[in-house]
Design a protein around this motif. Structure first.
Motif, PDB file in Angstrom:
ATOM      1  N   GLU A 141       0.838  -1.189   0.000  1.00 37.85           N
ATOM      2  CA  GLU A 141       0.000   0.000   0.000  1.00 37.85           C
ATOM      3  C   GLU A 141       0.878   1.245   0.000  1.00 37.85           C
ATOM      4  OE1 GLU A 141      -3.583  -1.094   2.949  1.00 37.85           O
ATOM      5  OE2 GLU A 141      -1.591  -1.670   3.686  1.00 37.85           O
ATOM      6  N   THR A 142       0.316   2.345  -0.473  1.00 34.28           N
ATOM      7  CA  THR A 142       1.026   3.620  -0.459  1.00 34.28           C
ATOM      8  C   THR A 142       0.246   4.632   0.363  1.00 34.28           C
ATOM      9  OG1 THR A 142      -0.033   4.265  -2.541  1.00 34.28           O
ATOM     10  CG2 THR A 142       2.144   3.229  -2.683  1.00 34.28           C
ATOM     11  N   LEU A 143       0.949   5.608   0.905  1.00 30.79           N
ATOM     12  CA  LEU A 143       0.375   6.570   1.839  1.00 30.79           C
ATOM     13  C   LEU A 143      -0.254   7.746   1.089  1.00 30.79           C
ATOM     14  CD1 LEU A 143       0.197   7.201   4.932  1.00 30.79           C
ATOM     15  CD2 LEU A 143       2.316   8.506   4.654  1.00 30.79           C
ATOM     16  N   ASP A 144      -1.433   8.184   1.561  1.00 28.47           N
ATOM     17  CA  ASP A 144      -2.054   9.408   1.065  1.00 28.47           C
ATOM     18  C   ASP A 144      -1.411  10.574   1.820  1.00 28.47           C
ATOM     19  OD1 ASP A 144      -3.773  11.701   0.867  1.00 28.47           O
ATOM     20  OD2 ASP A 144      -5.369  10.390   0.160  1.00 28.47           O
ATOM     21  N   PHE A 145      -0.497  11.295   1.149  1.00 31.69           N
ATOM     22  CA  PHE A 145       0.300  12.302   1.850  1.00 31.69           C
ATOM     23  C   PHE A 145      -0.518  13.515   2.280  1.00 31.69           C
ATOM     24  CE2 PHE A 145       3.919  10.017   0.003  1.00 31.69           C
ATOM     25  CZ  PHE A 145       4.723   9.944   1.124  1.00 31.69           C
ATOM     26  N   LYS A 146      -1.551  13.881   1.528  1.00 29.61           N
ATOM     27  CA  LYS A 146      -2.375  15.029   1.933  1.00 29.61           C
ATOM     28  C   LYS A 146      -3.067  14.750   3.256  1.00 29.61           C
ATOM     29  CE  LYS A 146      -3.239  17.021  -2.639  1.00 29.61           C
ATOM     30  NZ  LYS A 146      -4.270  17.403  -3.640  1.00 29.61           N
ATOM     31  N   LEU A 147      -3.643  13.566   3.377  1.00 37.16           N
ATOM     32  CA  LEU A 147      -4.316  13.198   4.617  1.00 37.16           C
ATOM     33  C   LEU A 147      -3.302  13.009   5.741  1.00 37.16           C
ATOM     34  CD1 LEU A 147      -7.031  12.647   5.874  1.00 37.16           C
ATOM     35  CD2 LEU A 147      -6.870  10.283   5.130  1.00 37.16           C
ATOM     36  N   TYR A 148      -2.159  12.421   5.407  1.00 36.34           N
ATOM     37  CA  TYR A 148      -1.107  12.218   6.410  1.00 36.34           C
ATOM     38  C   TYR A 148      -0.624  13.553   6.979  1.00 36.34           C
ATOM     39  CZ  TYR A 148       3.622  11.527   8.198  1.00 36.34           C
ATOM     40  OH  TYR A 148       4.753  11.556   8.980  1.00 36.34           O
ATOM     41  N   GLU A 149      -0.370  14.523   6.110  1.00 35.75           N
ATOM     42  CA  GLU A 149       0.146  15.815   6.570  1.00 35.75           C
ATOM     43  C   GLU A 149      -0.877  16.565   7.405  1.00 35.75           C
ATOM     44  OE1 GLU A 149       1.325  17.647   2.946  1.00 35.75           O
ATOM     45  OE2 GLU A 149       3.103  16.350   2.695  1.00 35.75           O
ATOM     46  N   TRP A 150      -2.156  16.332   7.121  1.00 36.14           N
ATOM     47  CA  TRP A 150      -3.186  16.947   7.961  1.00 36.14           C
ATOM     48  C   TRP A 150      -3.260  16.279   9.333  1.00 36.14           C
ATOM     49  CZ3 TRP A 150      -7.425  14.885  10.397  1.00 36.14           C
ATOM     50  CH2 TRP A 150      -8.313  15.801  10.970  1.00 36.14           C
ATOM     51  N   ALA A 151      -3.150  14.975   9.367  1.00 31.40           N
ATOM     52  CA  ALA A 151      -3.379  14.217  10.597  1.00 31.40           C
ATOM     53  C   ALA A 151      -2.165  14.132  11.511  1.00 31.40           C
ATOM     54  CB  ALA A 151      -3.848  12.801  10.242  1.00 31.40           C
ATOM     55  N   PHE A 152      -0.946  14.197  10.946  1.00 37.50           N
ATOM     56  CA  PHE A 152       0.259  13.970  11.737  1.00 37.50           C
ATOM     57  C   PHE A 152       1.168  15.195  11.681  1.00 37.50           C
ATOM     58  CE2 PHE A 152      -1.214   9.788  10.583  1.00 37.50           C
ATOM     59  CZ  PHE A 152      -0.989   9.013  11.725  1.00 37.50           C
ATOM     60  N   PRO A 153       1.487  15.784  12.828  1.00 30.96           N
ATOM     61  CA  PRO A 153       2.499  16.851  12.825  1.00 30.96           C
ATOM     62  C   PRO A 153       3.853  16.255  12.456  1.00 30.96           C
ATOM     63  CG  PRO A 153       1.958  16.200  15.072  1.00 30.96           C
ATOM     64  CD  PRO A 153       0.986  15.488  14.178  1.00 30.96           C
ATOM     65  N   PRO A 154       4.717  17.025  11.766  1.00 33.23           N
ATOM     66  CA  PRO A 154       6.006  16.461  11.325  1.00 33.23           C
ATOM     67  C   PRO A 154       6.886  16.082  12.512  1.00 33.23           C
ATOM     68  CG  PRO A 154       5.931  18.828  10.946  1.00 33.23           C
ATOM     69  CD  PRO A 154       4.555  18.430  11.364  1.00 33.23           C
ATOM     70  N   CYS A 155       7.092  14.811  12.687  1.00 30.59           N
ATOM     71  CA  CYS A 155       7.852  14.304  13.835  1.00 30.59           C
ATOM     72  C   CYS A 155       9.291  14.807  13.818  1.00 30.59           C
ATOM     73  CB  CYS A 155       7.821  12.771  13.823  1.00 30.59           C
ATOM     74  SG  CYS A 155       8.664  11.975  15.194  1.00 30.59           S
ATOM     75  N   LEU A 156       9.891  14.910  12.626  1.00 30.39           N
ATOM     76  CA  LEU A 156      11.293  15.310  12.506  1.00 30.39           C
ATOM     77  C   LEU A 156      11.442  16.743  12.013  1.00 30.39           C
ATOM     78  CD1 LEU A 156      12.785  12.082  10.860  1.00 30.39           C
ATOM     79  CD2 LEU A 156      12.507  12.618  13.277  1.00 30.39           C
ATOM     80  N   GLY A 157      10.358  17.513  12.009  1.00 30.74           N
ATOM     81  CA  GLY A 157      10.424  18.870  11.504  1.00 30.74           C
ATOM     82  C   GLY A 157      10.102  18.923  10.028  1.00 30.74           C
ATOM     83  N   PRO A 158      10.159  20.129   9.432  1.00 38.15           N
ATOM     84  CA  PRO A 158       9.797  20.288   8.020  1.00 38.15           C
ATOM     85  C   PRO A 158      10.686  19.462   7.104  1.00 38.15           C
ATOM     86  CG  PRO A 158       9.999  22.418   9.125  1.00 38.15           C
ATOM     87  CD  PRO A 158      10.548  21.407  10.070  1.00 38.15           C
ATOM     88  N   LYS A 159      10.108  19.029   5.993  1.00 41.10           N
ATOM     89  CA  LYS A 159      10.869  18.281   4.998  1.00 41.10           C
ATOM     90  C   LYS A 159      11.923  19.186   4.363  1.00 41.10           C
ATOM     91  CE  LYS A 159       8.604  17.131   1.289  1.00 41.10           C
ATOM     92  NZ  LYS A 159       7.627  16.398   0.441  1.00 41.10           N
ATOM     93  N   PRO A 160      13.152  18.702   4.185  1.00 39.63           N
ATOM     94  CA  PRO A 160      14.192  19.513   3.548  1.00 39.63           C
ATOM     95  C   PRO A 160      13.757  20.023   2.182  1.00 39.63           C
ATOM     96  CG  PRO A 160      15.156  17.546   4.521  1.00 39.63           C
ATOM     97  CD  PRO A 160      13.672  17.382   4.609  1.00 39.63           C
ATOM     98  N   HIS A 161      14.162  21.242   1.858  1.00 37.87           N
ATOM     99  CA  HIS A 161      13.768  21.871   0.603  1.00 37.87           C
ATOM    100  C   HIS A 161      14.245  21.032  -0.592  1.00 37.87           C
ATOM    101  CE1 HIS A 161      12.772  24.976  -2.280  1.00 37.87           C
ATOM    102  NE2 HIS A 161      14.003  24.916  -2.764  1.00 37.87           N
ATOM    103  N   GLY A 162      13.337  20.776  -1.514  1.00 36.71           N
ATOM    104  CA  GLY A 162      13.672  20.031  -2.723  1.00 36.71           C
ATOM    105  C   GLY A 162      13.600  18.530  -2.576  1.00 36.71           C
ATOM    106  N   PHE A 163      13.364  18.034  -1.374  1.00 34.69           N
ATOM    107  CA  PHE A 163      13.247  16.591  -1.170  1.00 34.69           C
ATOM    108  C   PHE A 163      11.844  16.123  -1.549  1.00 34.69           C
ATOM    109  CE2 PHE A 163      16.739  14.873   1.783  1.00 34.69           C
ATOM    110  CZ  PHE A 163      17.686  15.710   1.211  1.00 34.69           C
ATOM    111  N   VAL A 164      11.732  14.852  -1.911  1.00 34.54           N
ATOM    112  CA  VAL A 164      10.438  14.229  -2.185  1.00 34.54           C
ATOM    113  C   VAL A 164      10.204  13.129  -1.155  1.00 34.54           C
ATOM    114  CG1 VAL A 164      10.505  14.743  -4.645  1.00 34.54           C
ATOM    115  CG2 VAL A 164      11.450  12.579  -3.810  1.00 34.54           C
ATOM    116  N   SER A 165       8.936  12.750  -0.996  1.00 31.68           N
ATOM    117  CA  SER A 165       8.562  11.747   0.006  1.00 31.68           C
ATOM    118  C   SER A 165       8.152  10.445  -0.662  1.00 31.68           C
ATOM    119  CB  SER A 165       7.396  12.257   0.866  1.00 31.68           C
ATOM    120  OG  SER A 165       7.749  13.431   1.558  1.00 31.68           O
ATOM    121  N   GLU A 166       8.393   9.370   0.066  1.00 34.10           N
ATOM    122  CA  GLU A 166       7.993   8.031  -0.378  1.00 34.10           C
ATOM    123  C   GLU A 166       7.582   7.250   0.862  1.00 34.10           C
ATOM    124  OE1 GLU A 166      10.331   3.929  -0.862  1.00 34.10           O
ATOM    125  OE2 GLU A 166      11.344   5.701  -1.662  1.00 34.10           O
ATOM    126  N   ALA A 167       6.387   6.666   0.848  1.00 37.89           N
ATOM    127  CA  ALA A 167       5.928   5.905   2.019  1.00 37.89           C
ATOM    128  C   ALA A 167       5.071   4.730   1.556  1.00 37.89           C
ATOM    129  CB  ALA A 167       5.134   6.788   2.972  1.00 37.89           C
TER     130      ALA A 167
END
Length: 571
Positions: A141-167
């Motif tokens: 399965e793959t993660l719905d990032f829009k829903l994830y970002e709404w539901a979970f505060p960033p545990c490690l802080g903001p994503k580094p600029h220019g990085f992409v996510s994969e879950a």
């Protein structure tokens, strides 16, 4: 107590060990009551959350039950973090006197994130649709990032600029006790061997071994190289904490999260990832694996970007598939010395091949040639326990082939077609000398074998034997083999120590290709080793380089002809 025991014994015939047995029964009863209370507490907590979510939903019907439940879970997390931190400090003795001020401050900074990461991982494992969607590339399965970002505060802080996510998330059942698997995850060597081919170099620093003789609360600082077997793919370098938590009886959570990330864009940031382990009555373990990373996509070769984005390259399904493949081949052959010796030698052969392609081994390689469109040529000095010395040269190259990875894998294992692509071991006998499967599925081609072979030496075909490992799953396929001599085969058949056997593996890593415009096929990485006896690196000639280039080119041409007999194109 002694006189009472004797009195009771003389009057009623009660056994001398009556007080001991009575105490044991009381302890057992108390333990059972504690276990039942723990289950009731969990059930009550679940009911409480559901009731609260329903009340909140009735107040604001525009939000879903899922959203309300997330809000309530996050609201109670602060108190949970505070309680866990106090308990951890008391149980594991994290004080400045014993550890030193710097170490204590660093450890507490690692610990501060541990409950947040563990809580996030556990929620990601428990929640389903709409947070997780079925993968369009194979299983998992793959993660719905829009829903994830709404539901979970960033545990490690903001994503580094220019990085992409994969879950991604995947599940499986392994024939191993939960406690044994937790121990394997805590040991760097066992962890690397458990996921054959995925992990390069790995180092660990133990911060805490856990409390009261278990791994509950254990904390590791780890650095590891995670690899896709291709010379085109940079390895993922991870600096992370591994935190082990016994969530309930028979339920463990092992969470990893990045630390000391800094500004090095070559590093991959690992958001809360890991596994949720549930004990099963038959001694097996149900594994839910979650892999969530952030990385700089510009460092990925364009031919592999689709593979990585899909989660097939580094995602949860690859971890689970590797784990299942390893566990299923260990269990039925544990006490057979020949099989154990053969498996150990094959593991070392595969590890050597993967380390050479990805440059993740401990050997120091020298770059000889790296011309675009040509194989990468490396060299290092070589000495083995049999007194053979010289220079080992390696050649690796990755190329696209218009065939499904599984189809190409199966075609390569047809012995009558081996001469089409194998430029060194020209013919393989139809009968295996010795073979054992890496899966209990009879339709599966995964196996370790010793094969009869003929090779051309000085214009004459000479009989030799080949050690070969072949494995395939939904995330890719691997074929690795090496020529072995008669004494080595005899040693293996007797179950002897094969750790000093010299190997020069040849191999093929085959992964699915996901093109930008929907193209399919496979990315195939070819790797060769060649020994120049009694030579030094400075004496390598253009002819030596051309020989390796020719071997790779002829092999690639043979693979293309294997799937399309009219294709005579080279690299």
């Amino acid at each position: 107590m002694g006189s009472l025991s004797k009195c009771g014994n003389s009057r009623s015939g009660t056994p001398d060990n009556f007080p001991i047995r009575a105490n044991e029964e009381v302890v057992a009863q108390q333990e059972q009551e504690r276990h039942e209370n723990e289950i009731l507490k969990q059930q009550n907590e679940e009911l409480r959350l559901q009731n609260l979510a329903m009340k909140e939903f009735l107040k604001n019907p525009h939000k879903s039950i899922f959203e309300h439940k997330i809000c309530i879970e996050n609201a109670r997390l602060k108190e949970k973090i505070r309680a866990m931190t106090i308990q951890y400090n008391q149980s594991y003795g994290l004080n400045e006197t014993r550890m030193g001020i710097d170490m204590a401050i660093q450890t507490k900074s690692y610990l501060k994130l541990a409950p947040y990461a563990m809580d996030e991982l556990f929620k990601l494992g428990a929640l389903n649709d709409p947070l997780w969607n079925k993968s369009t590339h194979g299983q998992g399965e793959t993660l719905d990032f829009k829903l994830y970002e709404w539901a979970f505060p960033p545990c490690l802080g903001p994503k580094p600029h220019g990085f992409v996510s994969e879950a991604s998330r995947a599940k499986g059942v392994i024939p191993m006790a939960t406690s044994d698997f937790v121990e394997a995850l805590f040991n760097a060597d066992r962890w690397r061997d458990m996921f054959g081919g995925m992990i390069g170099r790995c180092t660990t620093k133990v911060i805490s071994n856990g409390a009261r003789g278990s791994r509950n609360g254990a904390l590791l600082l780890m650095k590891a190289e995670i690899q896709v077997i291709s010379s085109f793919m940079p390895v993922r370098v991870l600096n992370f904490i591994r935190y082990v938590n016994k969530h309930a009886e028979g339920l463990w959570v092992v969470v990893d999260y990045s630390v000391d990330f800094g500004t090095d864009r070559r590093l991959t940031r690992r958001c809360p990832s890991g596994c949720i382990l549930q004990s099963m009555p038959n001694g097996f373990t149900k594994v839910t694996w979650i892999e969530h990373t952030e990385y700089d996509e510009q460092l990925i070769h364009e031919n592999y970007r689709g593979l990585i984005r899909s989660g097939v390259g580094f995602g949860a399904q690859r971890w689970v598939s590797a784990l299942l493949g390893q566990c299923k081949c260990i269990a039925p052959n544990l006490f057979e010395s020949t099989t154990r010796c053969l498996r150990s030698l094959a593991q070392r052969m595969r590890r050597m091949f993967c380390a050479t392609v990805c440059l993740t081994g401990w050997e120091r390689w020298n770059l000889v040639a790296n011309v675009p469109g040509r194989p990468r040529i490396m060299a290092r000095m070589y000495n083995d326990f049999q007194g053979v010395s010289g220079v080992v040269m390696s050649a690796t190259h990755s190329v696209w082939i218009a065939a499904n990875h599984r189809h190409l894998f199966e075609m390569m294992l047809i012995k009558d077609l081996r001469s089409v692509w194998d430029v060194l071991c020209h013919t393989i006998a139809t009968r295996d000398m010795y073979s054992f499967p890496l899966s209990q599925d009879e339709a599966n081609f995964n196996c370790v074998s010793i094969l009869d072979s003929n090779t051309l030496q000085a214009g004459v075909y000479q009989p030799l034997m080949v050690l070969q490992e072949a494995s395939s799953d939904t995330t890719g396929s691997l074929i690795v083999y090496a020529i072995v001599d008669t004494p080595t085969v005899a040693l293996v058949m007797q179950g002897g120590d094969s750790s000093r056997v010299g190997l020069l593996p040849i191999g093929f890593s085959i992964v699915p290709y996901h093109g930008e415009s929907g193209e399919s096929g496979s990315m195939v990485t070819v790797g060769f080793h060649r020994l120049l006896r009694n030579q030094v690196i400075s004496n390598i000639t253009v002819e030596n380089i051309n020989t390796l280039n020719r071997l790779v080119a002829e092999t690639v041409r043979g693979l293309k002809m294997l799937v399309d007999p009219l294709n005579e194109e080279g690299m």
